[in-house]
Design a protein around this motif. Structure first.
Motif, PDB file in Angstrom:
ATOM      1  N   ILE A 245      52.383  70.255  44.147  1.00  0.00           N
ATOM      2  CA  ILE A 245      51.457  69.021  43.445  1.00  0.00           C
ATOM      3  C   ILE A 245      51.621  67.532  44.196  1.00  0.00           C
ATOM      4  O   ILE A 245      52.691  67.363  44.361  1.00  0.00           O
ATOM      5  N   TYR A 246      50.465  67.205  44.315  1.00  0.00           N
ATOM      6  CA  TYR A 246      50.683  65.518  44.770  1.00  0.00           C
ATOM      7  C   TYR A 246      50.323  64.952  43.466  1.00  0.00           C
ATOM      8  O   TYR A 246      49.287  64.855  42.790  1.00  0.00           O
ATOM      9  N   ASP A 247      51.155  63.828  42.960  1.00  0.00           N
ATOM     10  CA  ASP A 247      50.864  63.186  41.822  1.00  0.00           C
ATOM     11  C   ASP A 247      51.101  61.480  42.170  1.00  0.00           C
ATOM     12  O   ASP A 247      52.118  61.113  42.377  1.00  0.00           O
ATOM     13  N   GLY A 248      49.833  60.891  42.666  1.00  0.00           N
ATOM     14  CA  GLY A 248      49.792  59.594  43.014  1.00  0.00           C
ATOM     15  C   GLY A 248      49.494  58.637  41.900  1.00  0.00           C
ATOM     16  O   GLY A 248      49.507  59.020  40.616  1.00  0.00           O
ATOM     17  N   ASP A 249      49.077  57.537  42.125  1.00  0.00           N
ATOM     18  CA  ASP A 249      48.885  56.275  41.315  1.00  0.00           C
ATOM     19  C   ASP A 249      47.640  56.616  40.618  1.00  0.00           C
ATOM     20  O   ASP A 249      47.304  56.465  39.396  1.00  0.00           O
ATOM     21  N   ASP A 250      46.414  57.068  41.503  1.00  0.00           N
ATOM     22  CA  ASP A 250      45.137  57.131  41.000  1.00  0.00           C
ATOM     23  C   ASP A 250      44.708  58.749  40.580  1.00  0.00           C
ATOM     24  O   ASP A 250      43.867  59.003  39.802  1.00  0.00           O
ATOM     25  N   PHE A 251      45.464  59.760  41.183  1.00  0.00           N
ATOM     26  CA  PHE A 251      44.815  60.865  41.038  1.00  0.00           C
ATOM     27  C   PHE A 251      46.032  62.052  41.480  1.00  0.00           C
ATOM     28  O   PHE A 251      47.029  61.576  41.650  1.00  0.00           O
ATOM     29  N   LYS A 252      45.872  63.145  41.085  1.00  0.00           N
ATOM     30  CA  LYS A 252      46.687  64.378  41.419  1.00  0.00           C
ATOM     31  C   LYS A 252      45.850  65.366  41.778  1.00  0.00           C
ATOM     32  O   LYS A 252      44.733  65.750  41.524  1.00  0.00           O
ATOM     33  N   PHE A 253      46.580  66.336  42.485  1.00  0.00           N
ATOM     34  CA  PHE A 253      46.010  67.745  42.923  1.00  0.00           C
ATOM     35  C   PHE A 253      46.985  68.794  43.321  1.00  0.00           C
ATOM     36  O   PHE A 253      48.233  68.396  43.569  1.00  0.00           O
ATOM     37  N   LEU A 254      46.593  69.969  43.344  1.00  0.00           N
ATOM     38  CA  LEU A 254      47.494  71.182  43.634  1.00  0.00           C
ATOM     39  C   LEU A 254      47.078  71.095  45.272  1.00  0.00           C
ATOM     40  O   LEU A 254      45.989  71.194  45.540  1.00  0.00           O
ATOM     41  N   TYR A 255      48.078  71.900  45.973  1.00  0.00           N
ATOM     42  CA  TYR A 255      47.796  72.388  47.250  1.00  0.00           C
ATOM     43  C   TYR A 255      48.695  73.543  47.645  1.00  0.00           C
ATOM     44  O   TYR A 255      49.775  73.939  47.072  1.00  0.00           O
ATOM     45  N   PRO A 256      48.415  74.456  48.676  1.00  0.00           N
ATOM     46  CA  PRO A 256      49.112  75.661  48.916  1.00  0.00           C
ATOM     47  C   PRO A 256      50.570  75.147  49.299  1.00  0.00           C
ATOM     48  O   PRO A 256      50.962  74.192  50.080  1.00  0.00           O
ATOM     49  N   PRO A 257      51.563  76.198  48.933  1.00  0.00           N
ATOM     50  CA  PRO A 257      53.022  75.752  49.324  1.00  0.00           C
ATOM     51  C   PRO A 257      53.537  75.751  50.733  1.00  0.00           C
ATOM     52  O   PRO A 257      54.257  74.948  50.914  1.00  0.00           O
ATOM     53  N   ASN A 258      52.514  76.172  51.598  1.00  0.00           N
ATOM     54  CA  ASN A 258      52.965  75.993  53.089  1.00  0.00           C
ATOM     55  C   ASN A 258      52.148  75.118  53.861  1.00  0.00           C
ATOM     56  O   ASN A 258      52.381  74.913  54.815  1.00  0.00           O
TER      57      ASN A 258
ATOM     58  N   VAL B  69      51.180  71.195  54.653  1.00  0.00           N
ATOM     59  CA  VAL B  69      51.907  69.918  54.757  1.00  0.00           C
ATOM     60  C   VAL B  69      50.918  68.668  54.483  1.00  0.00           C
ATOM     61  O   VAL B  69      49.680  68.815  54.884  1.00  0.00           O
ATOM     62  N   LEU B  70      51.552  67.661  54.020  1.00  0.00           N
ATOM     63  CA  LEU B  70      50.610  66.339  53.484  1.00  0.00           C
ATOM     64  C   LEU B  70      50.898  65.276  54.442  1.00  0.00           C
ATOM     65  O   LEU B  70      52.258  65.178  54.792  1.00  0.00           O
ATOM     66  N   GLU B  71      50.203  64.569  54.968  1.00  0.00           N
ATOM     67  CA  GLU B  71      50.301  63.422  56.095  1.00  0.00           C
ATOM     68  C   GLU B  71      49.552  62.214  55.251  1.00  0.00           C
ATOM     69  O   GLU B  71      48.486  62.235  54.806  1.00  0.00           O
ATOM     70  N   ILE B  72      50.533  61.518  54.943  1.00  0.00           N
ATOM     71  CA  ILE B  72      50.003  60.128  54.271  1.00  0.00           C
ATOM     72  C   ILE B  72      50.325  59.111  54.867  1.00  0.00           C
ATOM     73  O   ILE B  72      51.338  58.490  55.406  1.00  0.00           O
ATOM     74  N   THR B  73      49.314  58.205  55.208  1.00  0.00           N
ATOM     75  CA  THR B  73      49.137  56.992  56.075  1.00  0.00           C
ATOM     76  C   THR B  73      48.431  56.187  55.068  1.00  0.00           C
ATOM     77  O   THR B  73      46.905  55.888  55.119  1.00  0.00           O
ATOM     78  N   GLY B  74      48.849  55.108  54.525  1.00  0.00           N
ATOM     79  CA  GLY B  74      48.471  54.244  53.688  1.00  0.00           C
ATOM     80  C   GLY B  74      47.482  54.610  52.550  1.00  0.00           C
ATOM     81  O   GLY B  74      47.996  55.437  51.574  1.00  0.00           O
ATOM     82  N   ASP B  75      46.268  54.585  52.558  1.00  0.00           N
ATOM     83  CA  ASP B  75      45.354  55.157  51.545  1.00  0.00           C
ATOM     84  C   ASP B  75      44.594  56.515  52.217  1.00  0.00           C
ATOM     85  O   ASP B  75      43.549  56.835  51.598  1.00  0.00           O
ATOM     86  N   LYS B  76      45.139  57.146  53.014  1.00  0.00           N
ATOM     87  CA  LYS B  76      44.325  58.570  53.672  1.00  0.00           C
ATOM     88  C   LYS B  76      45.646  59.399  53.403  1.00  0.00           C
ATOM     89  O   LYS B  76      46.839  59.354  53.816  1.00  0.00           O
ATOM     90  N   ILE B  77      45.106  60.508  52.928  1.00  0.00           N
ATOM     91  CA  ILE B  77      45.894  61.689  52.669  1.00  0.00           C
ATOM     92  C   ILE B  77      45.112  62.860  53.461  1.00  0.00           C
ATOM     93  O   ILE B  77      44.223  63.202  53.392  1.00  0.00           O
ATOM     94  N   VAL B  78      46.121  63.710  54.350  1.00  0.00           N
ATOM     95  CA  VAL B  78      45.447  64.763  55.008  1.00  0.00           C
ATOM     96  C   VAL B  78      46.460  65.964  54.719  1.00  0.00           C
ATOM     97  O   VAL B  78      47.519  65.985  54.785  1.00  0.00           O
ATOM     98  N   ILE B  79      45.713  66.918  54.173  1.00  0.00           N
ATOM     99  CA  ILE B  79      46.391  68.301  53.753  1.00  0.00           C
ATOM    100  C   ILE B  79      46.142  69.004  55.037  1.00  0.00           C
ATOM    101  O   ILE B  79      45.015  69.592  55.438  1.00  0.00           O
ATOM    102  N   LEU B  80      47.195  69.686  55.578  1.00  0.00           N
ATOM    103  CA  LEU B  80      47.052  70.285  56.907  1.00  0.00           C
ATOM    104  C   LEU B  80      47.591  71.904  56.686  1.00  0.00           C
ATOM    105  O   LEU B  80      48.817  72.035  55.975  1.00  0.00           O
ATOM    106  N   GLY B  81      46.871  72.973  57.131  1.00  0.00           N
ATOM    107  CA  GLY B  81      47.394  74.276  56.851  1.00  0.00           C
ATOM    108  C   GLY B  81      48.295  74.401  58.123  1.00  0.00           C
ATOM    109  O   GLY B  81      48.369  73.564  58.902  1.00  0.00           O
TER     110      GLY B  81
END
Length: 204
Positions: free
Chosen positions: A47-60, A62-74
């Motif tokens: 689970i990603y739990d940020g200031d404005d929103f949250k969401f679920l993503y697969p356990p394997n 990877v999240l790449e967070i750069t400033g206000d950009k989130i990339v969910i990579l399989g």
């Protein structure tokens, strides 16, 4: 009961699939499937739990967070570890003019189209024709109970799908790219991954 069991088993297979199989292509944009909280809670999702929103993503993934950009990579594919099996983008922009999602998305795409023309670059990957957004490529959807302006179009060899939401003087863009199912036998599973990320997305 049969339908719920199918959904639970299908989601389990999705996670197992991405833990064991590696693929390069992404999915086409089919009807997004709905999963209940019970379905999701039975799998070890992150689970990603940020200031404005949250969401679920697969356990394997990877999240790449750069400033206000989130990339969910399989996970990477077998042949090329540097190519991810799926990619999902979440971008947050300031919206001081309090533009609607449609106004903001229209302005952004037209600006990209104009810039591409100025630089002599191909414009086939932008849903704009003669300086106007292609309305036939747009629709209205709902994300986390919020109205979202949706753009879905085919560019070159892939589908481009983006959801735009205006909220609290900010603009949120959720997007992904998919390839036709004919070119990727794993497309249905990737659709499910994108689906439960979108369906788990929750504004605070």
């Amino acid at each position: 009961m049969i339908k719920n069991t199918y959904r639970k088993n299908r989601l389990v297979l999705v996670v197992i699939f991405f833990l064991s199989i590696r693929s390069v292509s992404s999915s086409t944009d089919k009807e997004l499937r709905l999963y209940t909280k019970t379905d999701l809670s039975e799998i070890n999702l992150q689970i990603y739990d940020g200031d404005d929103f949250k969401f679920l993503y697969p356990p394997n993934a990877v999240l790449e967070i750069t400033g206000d950009k989130i990339v969910i990579l399989g996970p990477g594919d077998i042949q090329n570890k540097n190519i991810n099996s799926y990619t999902f983008y979440i971008k947050t922009y300031d919206n001081p003019g309090n533009l609607s999602a449609k106004q903001w998305a229209t302005q952004k795409n037209i600006e990209q189209w104009q810039l591409a023309i100025e630089k002599g670059m191909p414009v086939g990957g932008i849903p704009v024709n003669d300086g106007k957004l292609m309305e036939e490529k747009t629709s209205i959807a709902k994300i986390s109970g919020e109205k979202a302006f949706r753009i879905h179009y085919y560019a070159f060899d892939s589908h481009r799908i983006a959801f735009y939401i205006d909220k609290n003087q900010k603009l949120y863009e959720l997007s992904y790219t998919g390839y036709p199912i004919e070119n990727s036998y794993t497309a249905p599973y990737k659709i499910d991954v994108y689906s439960f990320i979108l369906n788990s997305f929750l504004f605070k």
